[in-house]
Design an enzyme around this catalytic site. Structure first.
Site, mmCIF file in Angstrom:
data_model
loop_
_atom_site.group_PDB
_atom_site.id
_atom_site.type_symbol
_atom_site.label_atom_id
_atom_site.label_comp_id
_atom_site.label_asym_id
_atom_site.label_seq_id
_atom_site.Cartn_x
_atom_site.Cartn_y
_atom_site.Cartn_z
ATOM 1 N N ARG A 96 0.813 -1.073 -0.085
ATOM 2 C CA ARG A 96 0.106 -0.026 -0.047
ATOM 3 C C ARG A 96 0.925 1.290 -0.149
ATOM 4 O O ARG A 96 2.072 1.265 0.613
ATOM 5 C CB ARG A 96 -0.937 -0.142 1.360
ATOM 6 C CG ARG A 96 -1.754 -0.865 1.344
ATOM 7 C CD ARG A 96 -3.141 -0.735 0.877
ATOM 8 N NE ARG A 96 -3.967 -2.000 1.010
ATOM 9 C CZ ARG A 96 -5.068 -2.030 0.368
ATOM 10 N NH1 ARG A 96 -5.457 -1.091 -0.328
ATOM 11 N NH2 ARG A 96 -6.030 -3.184 0.477
ATOM 12 N N ILE A 97 0.330 2.262 -0.734
ATOM 13 C CA ILE A 97 1.124 3.689 -0.575
ATOM 14 C C ILE A 97 0.486 4.052 0.801
ATOM 15 O O ILE A 97 -0.542 4.373 0.971
ATOM 16 C CB ILE A 97 0.811 4.248 -2.089
ATOM 17 C CG1 ILE A 97 1.349 3.440 -3.058
ATOM 18 C CG2 ILE A 97 1.285 5.919 -1.668
ATOM 19 C CD1 ILE A 97 0.735 4.195 -4.214
ATOM 20 N N LEU A 98 1.601 4.487 1.608
ATOM 21 C CA LEU A 98 1.280 5.381 2.753
ATOM 22 C C LEU A 98 0.661 6.701 2.509
ATOM 23 O O LEU A 98 1.639 7.510 1.786
ATOM 24 C CB LEU A 98 2.496 5.223 3.758
ATOM 25 C CG LEU A 98 2.824 3.810 4.240
ATOM 26 C CD1 LEU A 98 4.047 3.590 4.890
ATOM 27 C CD2 LEU A 98 1.783 3.393 5.351
ATOM 28 N N HIS A 114 12.168 -2.535 -1.382
ATOM 29 C CA HIS A 114 11.930 -2.580 -2.714
ATOM 30 C C HIS A 114 12.684 -3.506 -3.671
ATOM 31 O O HIS A 114 13.790 -3.365 -3.694
ATOM 32 C CB HIS A 114 11.684 -1.204 -3.232
ATOM 33 C CG HIS A 114 10.819 -1.205 -4.488
ATOM 34 N ND1 HIS A 114 9.596 -1.162 -4.531
ATOM 35 C CD2 HIS A 114 11.385 -0.892 -5.754
ATOM 36 C CE1 HIS A 114 9.188 -1.343 -6.170
ATOM 37 N NE2 HIS A 114 10.589 -1.117 -6.502
ATOM 38 N N ASP A 146 9.455 8.577 1.459
ATOM 39 C CA ASP A 146 8.843 10.003 1.418
ATOM 40 C C ASP A 146 7.392 9.964 0.845
ATOM 41 O O ASP A 146 6.797 8.941 0.817
ATOM 42 C CB ASP A 146 9.673 11.041 0.514
ATOM 43 C CG ASP A 146 9.919 10.755 -0.670
ATOM 44 O OD1 ASP A 146 9.167 9.837 -1.466
ATOM 45 O OD2 ASP A 146 10.712 11.315 -1.412
ATOM 46 N N GLY A 148 6.220 10.426 -2.153
ATOM 47 C CA GLY A 148 6.333 9.816 -3.397
ATOM 48 C C GLY A 148 6.089 8.290 -3.310
ATOM 49 O O GLY A 148 6.148 7.805 -2.206
ATOM 50 N N ASP A 150 8.057 5.296 -3.844
ATOM 51 C CA ASP A 150 9.547 4.413 -3.912
ATOM 52 C C ASP A 150 10.540 5.623 -4.209
ATOM 53 O O ASP A 150 11.367 5.280 -5.061
ATOM 54 C CB ASP A 150 9.383 3.452 -5.039
ATOM 55 C CG ASP A 150 8.432 2.287 -4.282
ATOM 56 O OD1 ASP A 150 8.335 2.186 -3.037
ATOM 57 O OD2 ASP A 150 7.713 1.620 -5.368
HETATM 58 C C1 GAR Z 1 9.600 -8.184 -0.891
HETATM 59 O O1 GAR Z 1 10.365 -8.481 -2.023
HETATM 60 C C2 GAR Z 1 9.273 -6.611 -0.917
HETATM 61 O O2 GAR Z 1 10.533 -5.652 -1.489
HETATM 62 C C3 GAR Z 1 8.176 -6.478 -1.942
HETATM 63 O O3 GAR Z 1 7.516 -7.579 -1.586
HETATM 64 C C4 GAR Z 1 8.241 -8.490 -1.048
HETATM 65 C C5 GAR Z 1 7.536 -9.048 0.271
HETATM 66 O O4 GAR Z 1 8.012 -10.166 0.482
HETATM 67 N N1 GAR Z 1 7.771 -5.128 -1.775
HETATM 68 C C6 GAR Z 1 7.108 -4.456 -2.865
HETATM 69 O O5 GAR Z 1 7.359 -4.836 -3.958
HETATM 70 C C7 GAR Z 1 6.849 -3.049 -2.425
HETATM 71 N N2 GAR Z 1 6.704 -2.335 -3.480
HETATM 72 P P1 GAR Z 1 8.031 -10.954 1.980
HETATM 73 O O6 GAR Z 1 6.407 -10.961 2.257
HETATM 74 O O7 GAR Z 1 8.245 -12.541 1.891
HETATM 75 O O8 GAR Z 1 8.782 -10.191 2.850
#
Ligand code: GAR
Length: 202
Positions: A96-98, A114, A146, A148, A150
């Protein structure tokens, strides 16, 4: 000892890595709460470790800002984001975007992991987007959140080569193998003051 709250949406393997690290003697941070926007399966890792969990669903509120206010209050109930010792909020797979009001309350003590080499491939489909762009390399970025998507200051990055013919699931799993220790080490460095968050005094 740095107080950490972790926010997740899914399987929680990054959360598990943080819980395991925090259970080691000498690790300079402890996880005080784990929150989610949904009944995420990864919450079970926190429950197994005796860490309190909470779920705050956006669909229960009239706006994203309102959801953010309730999420912030839940974190503050656990002593994170408030007072002279605000701790750190770690978004580890929160999909989610905070909202801006939430970010203003917690940033820069609000970090995200990310699965791409930001500023390349922001958003919810970073691994798929890197593959679709024909990249031969991608990676992982830990950054301050921040307002934005990412776009906040990068703290740490690691590179991962993309193998020919690799699927999104396989590549994401290999990224996560690099991501988990990178996130743990970034949290350790913040807790030890080796890594100073932007805008804070070293
Ligand atoms: C991780 O790779 C994280 O970077 C990504 O979700 C995965 C969660 O894995 N996040 C995003 O894509 C956010 N845009 P996990 O639940 O096994 O920790």
């Amino acid at each position: 000892m740095l107080k950490i709250a972790v926010l997740i949406s899914g399987g929680g393997s990054n959360l598990k890595a943080l819980l395991d690290a925090a259970a080691e003697p000498g690790f300079p941070a402890r996880i005080v709460a784990v929150g989610s926007d949904t009944q995420a399966t990864g919450l079970a890792y926190a429950q197994a470790a005796g860490v309190p969990t909470f779920v705050v669903r956006p669909s229960d509120y009239g706006s994203r800002e309102e959801w953010g206010q309730v999420l912030a209050a839940a974190l503050q109930e656990h002593g994170v984001g408030t007072g002279p010792d605000p701790g750190l909020v770690v978004s580890a797979g929160l999909m989610r975007i905070l909202p801006a009001g939430f970010v203003r309350l917690f940033s820069p003590r609000l970090i995200n992991t990310h699965p791409a080499l930001l500023p390349l491939f922001p958003g919810a489909h970073a691994v798929r987007d890197a593959l679709a762009a024909g990249e031969t390399e991608t990676g992982v970025t830990v950054h301050v959140i921040d307002e934005g998507v990412d776009t906040g200051p990068v703290l740490r990055q690691a590179r991962v080569a993309i193998l020919p013919g690799e699927t999104e699931a396989d590549l994401h799993e290999r990224i996560k193998q690099i991501e988990r220790p990178l996130l743990v080490e970034t949290v350790r460095e913040i807790a030890e003051g080796i890594l100073v968050l932007p805008g804070e005094l070293g």
